[in-house]
Design a protein around this motif. Structure first.
Motif, mmCIF file in Angstrom:
data_model
loop_
_atom_site.group_PDB
_atom_site.id
_atom_site.type_symbol
_atom_site.label_atom_id
_atom_site.label_comp_id
_atom_site.label_asym_id
_atom_site.label_seq_id
_atom_site.Cartn_x
_atom_site.Cartn_y
_atom_site.Cartn_z
ATOM 1 N N SER A 141 34.791 -7.352 -9.976
ATOM 2 C CA SER A 141 34.468 -6.386 -8.928
ATOM 3 C C SER A 141 35.692 -6.079 -8.067
ATOM 4 O O SER A 141 36.408 -6.982 -7.638
ATOM 5 C CB SER A 141 33.352 -6.953 -8.040
ATOM 6 N N LYS A 142 35.904 -4.794 -7.787
ATOM 7 C CA LYS A 142 37.006 -4.407 -6.901
ATOM 8 C C LYS A 142 36.749 -4.864 -5.471
ATOM 9 O O LYS A 142 37.662 -4.917 -4.650
ATOM 10 C CB LYS A 142 37.208 -2.894 -6.945
ATOM 11 N N HIS A 143 35.498 -5.204 -5.164
ATOM 12 C CA HIS A 143 35.162 -5.688 -3.822
ATOM 13 C C HIS A 143 35.539 -7.159 -3.630
ATOM 14 O O HIS A 143 35.554 -7.647 -2.499
ATOM 15 C CB HIS A 143 33.667 -5.514 -3.557
ATOM 16 N N GLY A 144 35.809 -7.858 -4.730
ATOM 17 C CA GLY A 144 36.206 -9.259 -4.634
ATOM 18 C C GLY A 144 35.906 -10.025 -5.909
ATOM 19 O O GLY A 144 34.740 -10.324 -6.186
ATOM 20 N N ALA A 145 36.935 -10.313 -6.690
ATOM 21 C CA ALA A 145 36.746 -11.017 -7.959
ATOM 22 C C ALA A 145 36.189 -12.420 -7.743
ATOM 23 O O ALA A 145 35.230 -12.841 -8.403
ATOM 24 C CB ALA A 145 38.074 -11.090 -8.715
ATOM 25 N N LEU A 146 36.776 -13.134 -6.803
ATOM 26 C CA LEU A 146 36.376 -14.527 -6.573
ATOM 27 C C LEU A 146 34.958 -14.618 -6.018
ATOM 28 O O LEU A 146 34.139 -15.402 -6.503
ATOM 29 C CB LEU A 146 37.373 -15.193 -5.625
ATOM 30 N N GLN A 147 34.641 -13.806 -5.025
ATOM 31 C CA GLN A 147 33.316 -13.895 -4.422
ATOM 32 C C GLN A 147 32.226 -13.407 -5.376
ATOM 33 O O GLN A 147 31.100 -13.919 -5.358
ATOM 34 C CB GLN A 147 33.263 -13.146 -3.092
ATOM 35 N N GLU A 148 32.545 -12.448 -6.257
ATOM 36 C CA GLU A 148 31.575 -12.010 -7.256
ATOM 37 C C GLU A 148 31.259 -13.142 -8.226
ATOM 38 O O GLU A 148 30.095 -13.422 -8.519
ATOM 39 C CB GLU A 148 32.110 -10.813 -8.037
ATOM 40 N N ALA A 149 32.289 -13.801 -8.739
ATOM 41 C CA ALA A 149 32.085 -14.890 -9.700
ATOM 42 C C ALA A 149 31.300 -16.034 -9.073
ATOM 43 O O ALA A 149 30.400 -16.605 -9.700
ATOM 44 C CB ALA A 149 33.437 -15.385 -10.211
ATOM 45 N N ARG A 150 31.612 -16.375 -7.857
ATOM 46 C CA ARG A 150 30.905 -17.475 -7.177
ATOM 47 C C ARG A 150 29.434 -17.121 -6.960
ATOM 48 O O ARG A 150 28.562 -17.975 -7.112
ATOM 49 C CB ARG A 150 31.590 -17.784 -5.840
ATOM 50 N N HIS A 151 29.160 -15.889 -6.608
ATOM 51 C CA HIS A 151 27.781 -15.501 -6.326
ATOM 52 C C HIS A 151 26.951 -15.386 -7.600
ATOM 53 O O HIS A 151 25.878 -15.994 -7.719
ATOM 54 C CB HIS A 151 27.748 -14.166 -5.583
ATOM 55 N N VAL A 152 27.443 -14.615 -8.573
ATOM 56 C CA VAL A 152 26.655 -14.310 -9.767
ATOM 57 C C VAL A 152 26.522 -15.521 -10.677
ATOM 58 O O VAL A 152 25.407 -15.891 -11.091
ATOM 59 C CB VAL A 152 27.280 -13.129 -10.541
ATOM 60 N N PHE A 153 27.634 -16.154 -10.996
ATOM 61 C CA PHE A 153 27.616 -17.179 -12.028
ATOM 62 C C PHE A 153 27.439 -18.599 -11.497
ATOM 63 O O PHE A 153 26.744 -19.403 -12.131
ATOM 64 C CB PHE A 153 28.875 -17.054 -12.887
ATOM 65 N N ILE A 154 28.025 -18.896 -10.351
ATOM 66 C CA ILE A 154 27.883 -20.249 -9.806
ATOM 67 C C ILE A 154 26.588 -20.387 -9.005
ATOM 68 O O ILE A 154 25.737 -21.220 -9.323
ATOM 69 C CB ILE A 154 29.101 -20.625 -8.945
ATOM 70 N N LYS A 155 26.398 -19.560 -7.988
ATOM 71 C CA LYS A 155 25.211 -19.689 -7.138
ATOM 72 C C LYS A 155 23.926 -19.359 -7.881
ATOM 73 O O LYS A 155 22.967 -20.151 -7.893
ATOM 74 C CB LYS A 155 25.347 -18.786 -5.909
ATOM 75 N N MET A 156 23.872 -18.182 -8.519
ATOM 76 C CA MET A 156 22.636 -17.726 -9.155
ATOM 77 C C MET A 156 22.437 -18.288 -10.561
ATOM 78 O O MET A 156 21.323 -18.251 -11.084
ATOM 79 C CB MET A 156 22.610 -16.192 -9.204
ATOM 80 N N GLY A 157 23.501 -18.810 -11.157
ATOM 81 C CA GLY A 157 23.415 -19.367 -12.498
ATOM 82 C C GLY A 157 23.485 -20.880 -12.524
ATOM 83 O O GLY A 157 22.476 -21.561 -12.722
ATOM 84 N N LEU A 158 24.666 -21.430 -12.287
ATOM 85 C CA LEU A 158 24.878 -22.874 -12.376
ATOM 86 C C LEU A 158 24.016 -23.649 -11.387
ATOM 87 O O LEU A 158 23.303 -24.593 -11.771
ATOM 88 C CB LEU A 158 26.363 -23.179 -12.137
ATOM 89 N N GLU A 159 24.069 -23.276 -10.118
ATOM 90 C CA GLU A 159 23.287 -24.003 -9.112
ATOM 91 C C GLU A 159 21.791 -23.886 -9.380
ATOM 92 O O GLU A 159 21.041 -24.858 -9.206
ATOM 93 C CB GLU A 159 23.633 -23.500 -7.710
ATOM 94 N N HIS A 160 21.360 -22.720 -9.794
ATOM 95 C CA HIS A 160 19.939 -22.516 -10.110
ATOM 96 C C HIS A 160 19.494 -23.462 -11.221
ATOM 97 O O HIS A 160 18.440 -24.104 -11.111
ATOM 98 C CB HIS A 160 19.712 -21.062 -10.522
#
Length: 220
Positions: free
Chosen positions: A26-45
């Motif tokens: 995401s042009k809005h933030g590569a790091l924050q997108e990855a943390r939200h989509v894949f870590i928070k909503m995926g791994l943590e879930h």
């Protein structure tokens, strides 16, 4: 095709392809997108939903710059993570160095280890993170009942619609164990319908900054 390094909204970098008006993150933030989509909503879930797991098997569609693998490797959990990253067209060493994700989160050695790992060989990156990188296309996926979690991080359906077709998600469905989860940044209506037709129960979730929604799909 021309490729440029660009800085995103949160200061992290990504690869931009001006001919397609597309980028790896995401042009809005590569790091924050990855943390939200894949870590928070995926791994943590998954860790919260299935606390009985002693190992977590993850399959990433679109290994790319290795950012999702890096953030997964540094995530503190007693569960051993067995990570398979698929990439048809690996990024160059020069592009990896330009991303500088290791310095960004103060894990330079770990980031280098991930990218120095040989392709098609299982390698222990740490005592709880094992990685195998596979140079293969999405269309060639033939895993069965092997993974707990899928990170689906392909280029968007606007530029590569063939990566979001029903057959791709049917293969991902087969690759997951029962109750396995797939997460993706994309919330397009046709993508959601293809996931549902493949057999998934699909949830719309709040997206990362700059994006209203994302999808999480569970193998019911």
């Amino acid at each position: 095709m021309k490729r440029e390094i660009m800085t995103t909204g949160d200061g992290s970098k990504t690869i931009h392809m001006p001919d397609l008006n597309e980028q790896y993150h995401s042009k809005h933030g590569a790091l924050q997108e990855a943390r939200h989509v894949f870590i928070k909503m995926g791994l943590e879930h998954c860790l919260e939903q299935y606390p009985e797991l002693s190992e977590l098997h993850i399959l990433e569609y679109g290994f790319g710059t290795g950012l999702n693998a890096l953030l997964t490797a540094v995530y503190e959990t007693p569960v051993k993570i067995l990570y398979t990253g698929m990439e048809a067209f690996p990024v160059t060493i020069e592009e990896i160095d330009a991303m500088d994700y290791g310095s960004l989160i103060e894990e330079e050695l770990l980031f280098k280890s991930i990218h120095q790992a040989s392709w098609d060989e299982n390698e222990a990156i740490s005592d709880r993170f094992q990685l195998v990188k596979k140079q293969m296309t999405f269309e060639s996926v033939a895993f069965e009942n092997q993974f707990d979690l899928v990170y689906f991080d392909a280029f968007g359906p606007r530029t590569q619609p063939e990566l979001w077709e029903l057959s791709i998600f049917q293969a991902a469905f087969k690759a997951l164990k029962n109750s396995g989860v797939l997460v993706t940044y994309c919330a397009a209506g046709q993508v959601r319908r293809n996931l549902q037709e493949a057999g998934f129960h699909v949830e719309r979730l709040p997206g990362p900054p700059g994006k209203r929604e994302m999808l999480r799909a569970t193998k019911a």
